[in-house]
Enzyme design. Sequence first.
Site, PDB file in Angstrom:
ATOM      1  N   ARG A  80       0.837  -1.209   0.000  1.00  0.00           N
ATOM      2  CA  ARG A  80       0.000   0.000   0.000  1.00  0.00           C
ATOM      3  C   ARG A  80       0.869   1.255   0.000  1.00  0.00           C
ATOM      4  O   ARG A  80       0.521   2.258  -0.620  1.00  0.00           O
ATOM      5  CB  ARG A  80      -0.960  -0.032   1.195  1.00  0.00           C
ATOM      6  CG  ARG A  80      -2.065   1.004   1.093  1.00  0.00           C
ATOM      7  CD  ARG A  80      -3.124   0.805   2.159  1.00  0.00           C
ATOM      8  NE  ARG A  80      -2.559   0.882   3.496  1.00  0.00           N
ATOM      9  CZ  ARG A  80      -3.211   0.510   4.596  1.00  0.00           C
ATOM     10  NH1 ARG A  80      -4.455   0.048   4.518  1.00  0.00           N
ATOM     11  NH2 ARG A  80      -2.633   0.617   5.777  1.00  0.00           N
ATOM     12  N   LYS A 183      -2.797   6.428   1.424  1.00  0.00           N
ATOM     13  CA  LYS A 183      -2.692   6.982   2.771  1.00  0.00           C
ATOM     14  C   LYS A 183      -1.845   8.245   2.707  1.00  0.00           C
ATOM     15  O   LYS A 183      -0.679   8.259   3.097  1.00  0.00           O
ATOM     16  CB  LYS A 183      -2.041   5.945   3.697  1.00  0.00           C
ATOM     17  CG  LYS A 183      -3.024   5.372   4.713  1.00  0.00           C
ATOM     18  CD  LYS A 183      -2.437   4.267   5.514  1.00  0.00           C
ATOM     19  CE  LYS A 183      -2.252   4.631   6.970  1.00  0.00           C
ATOM     20  NZ  LYS A 183      -3.467   5.062   7.656  1.00  0.00           N
ATOM     21  N   GLU A 219     -16.321   5.740   5.141  1.00  0.00           N
ATOM     22  CA  GLU A 219     -15.458   5.239   6.219  1.00  0.00           C
ATOM     23  C   GLU A 219     -15.946   5.709   7.582  1.00  0.00           C
ATOM     24  O   GLU A 219     -16.827   6.562   7.695  1.00  0.00           O
ATOM     25  CB  GLU A 219     -14.026   5.745   6.022  1.00  0.00           C
ATOM     26  CG  GLU A 219     -13.371   5.195   4.780  1.00  0.00           C
ATOM     27  CD  GLU A 219     -11.864   5.169   4.877  1.00  0.00           C
ATOM     28  OE1 GLU A 219     -11.333   4.337   5.629  1.00  0.00           O
ATOM     29  OE2 GLU A 219     -11.222   5.992   4.201  1.00  0.00           O
TER      30      GLU A 219
HETATM   31  N1  PLP Z   1      -9.197   3.974   6.809  1.00  0.00           N
HETATM   32  C1  PLP Z   1      -8.378   4.987   7.131  1.00  0.00           C
HETATM   33  C2  PLP Z   1      -8.714   6.346   6.659  1.00  0.00           C
HETATM   34  C3  PLP Z   1      -7.225   4.731   7.903  1.00  0.00           C
HETATM   35  O1  PLP Z   1      -6.416   5.727   8.255  1.00  0.00           O
HETATM   36  C4  PLP Z   1      -6.971   3.414   8.335  1.00  0.00           C
HETATM   37  C5  PLP Z   1      -5.769   3.108   9.112  1.00  0.00           C
HETATM   38  O2  PLP Z   1      -4.764   2.764   8.577  1.00  0.00           O
HETATM   39  C6  PLP Z   1      -7.850   2.403   7.962  1.00  0.00           C
HETATM   40  C7  PLP Z   1      -8.956   2.720   7.202  1.00  0.00           C
HETATM   41  C8  PLP Z   1      -7.595   0.990   8.352  1.00  0.00           C
HETATM   42  O3  PLP Z   1      -6.607   0.405   7.538  1.00  0.00           O
HETATM   43  P1  PLP Z   1      -5.723  -0.769   8.097  1.00  0.00           P
HETATM   44  O4  PLP Z   1      -6.638  -1.841   8.503  1.00  0.00           O
HETATM   45  O5  PLP Z   1      -4.880  -1.175   6.930  1.00  0.00           O
HETATM   46  O6  PLP Z   1      -4.934  -0.218   9.220  1.00  0.00           O
HETATM   47  C1  COI Z   2      -3.812   3.133  11.530  1.00  0.00           C
HETATM   48  O1  COI Z   2      -4.747   2.445  11.906  1.00  0.00           O
HETATM   49  O2  COI Z   2      -2.658   2.686  11.452  1.00  0.00           O
HETATM   50  C2  COI Z   2      -4.015   4.517  11.135  1.00  0.00           C
HETATM   51  O3  COI Z   2      -3.275   4.971  10.318  1.00  0.00           O
HETATM   52  C3  COI Z   2      -5.105   5.265  11.763  1.00  0.00           C
HETATM   53  C4  COI Z   2      -4.704   6.566  12.405  1.00  0.00           C
HETATM   54  C5  COI Z   2      -3.840   6.414  13.615  1.00  0.00           C
HETATM   55  C6  COI Z   2      -4.200   7.580  11.443  1.00  0.00           C
END
Ligand code: PLP
Ligand code: COI
Length: 340
Positions: A80, A183, A219
């Site tokens: 990612r 991200k 989200e």
């Molecule tokens: N959506 C957003 C906007 C986020 O910042 C995060 C955190 O990383 C997630 C979803 C969840 O993604 P992940 O499960 O890969 O941490």
């Molecule tokens: C994560 O879950 O790692 C995120 O990036 C969420 C937040 C702390 C920005």
Amino acid sequence: MENIKWEELGFGYIRTDYNIRSTWKDGKWSEPRLCTDENVTIHMASTALHYGQTAFEGAKAFMGADGKVRLFRIEENARRMQSSAEYLMMAVPPIELFVKMTEEVVRANARFIPPYGSGASLYIRPFLFGSGANVGVKPAEQYEFIIFVTPVGPYFKAGFQPIQAIIDRDHDRAAPLGTGHIKAGGNYGASLLSGDICHRKGYQSAIYLDAAHKQYIDEAGAANFFGIKNNTYVTPKSHSVLPSITNMSLRDLAADLGLNVEERLVDYRELAEFEEAGACGTAAVISPIGEVYDPQDDRHYIFGDGKSAGPVSTKLYNLLRGIQLGDEPDTHGWVTFVEL
Ligand code: PLP
Ligand code: COI
């Protein structure tokens, strides 16, 4: 081991011993270097500062009952980060470099890995930014890729207790955070106002709707959204939602548990039909949602009794956490061990 009250940790920054850095310059990445300095010195005209040429990742390391340290699907974070880098025209860190630097920085900070049973974990924050100077709007010629780690507890104070969320159409102009499936640092900066307004109203998370129609759920703040109804795990499909590694895993685990899995448009009014709802992500893990308030319709959507996690969310949480900690078999091959 560090003298920290692990059980009381929130989601904040605590200084650890080392971060790790690699610089991209003249077409190549430098040999990673462990660093004790928490500061970065960059040119005042760097593209990160002016044009938001910056992206980050989030992962965790877990200490198991067996004394082994596990990373969860770390290569997915690396992938990612690569798509974020490509989208923002940054130098792309190779997957091997990403994983190697992660392992090295976790090992170097082993005394900060929270013990098994504390509920805490070591949060891993890789980030990449244009450090080269440019006044015109064009990509930098130099990049920094840095990973720091910090021990964390639950993202939401309540831990595995239901949170309250709000749909705020007036202020989510910045949302959703995952725009473009990346991200990007700038997306998060633009979400601060809606987050602050939601907190001041007494809610822990915003629910973002799709920007075009304000009809479909995107989200749940810095986490993906899911709902459970009729033995089905439902999660929004949208190009604006960050492809959450946790959500991807929960879809597989839900299927393992015999649930149907649907990734599709979720009209916000469908909230009335869900038996359970949750926010999921690395930081959020699974944070059950007890209630969503919609000020436009002055409507409260309550899930279950609104005060306790539902049975399906609890099963998914235990399974996910179990795999991450080594209490459940890693049937999908999601775990990487870090040799200390
Ligand atoms: N959506 C957003 C906007 C986020 O910042 C995060 C955190 O990383 C997630 C979803 C969840 O993604 P992940 O499960 O890969 O941490
Ligand atoms: C994560 O879950 O790692 C995120 O990036 C969420 C937040 C702390 C920005």
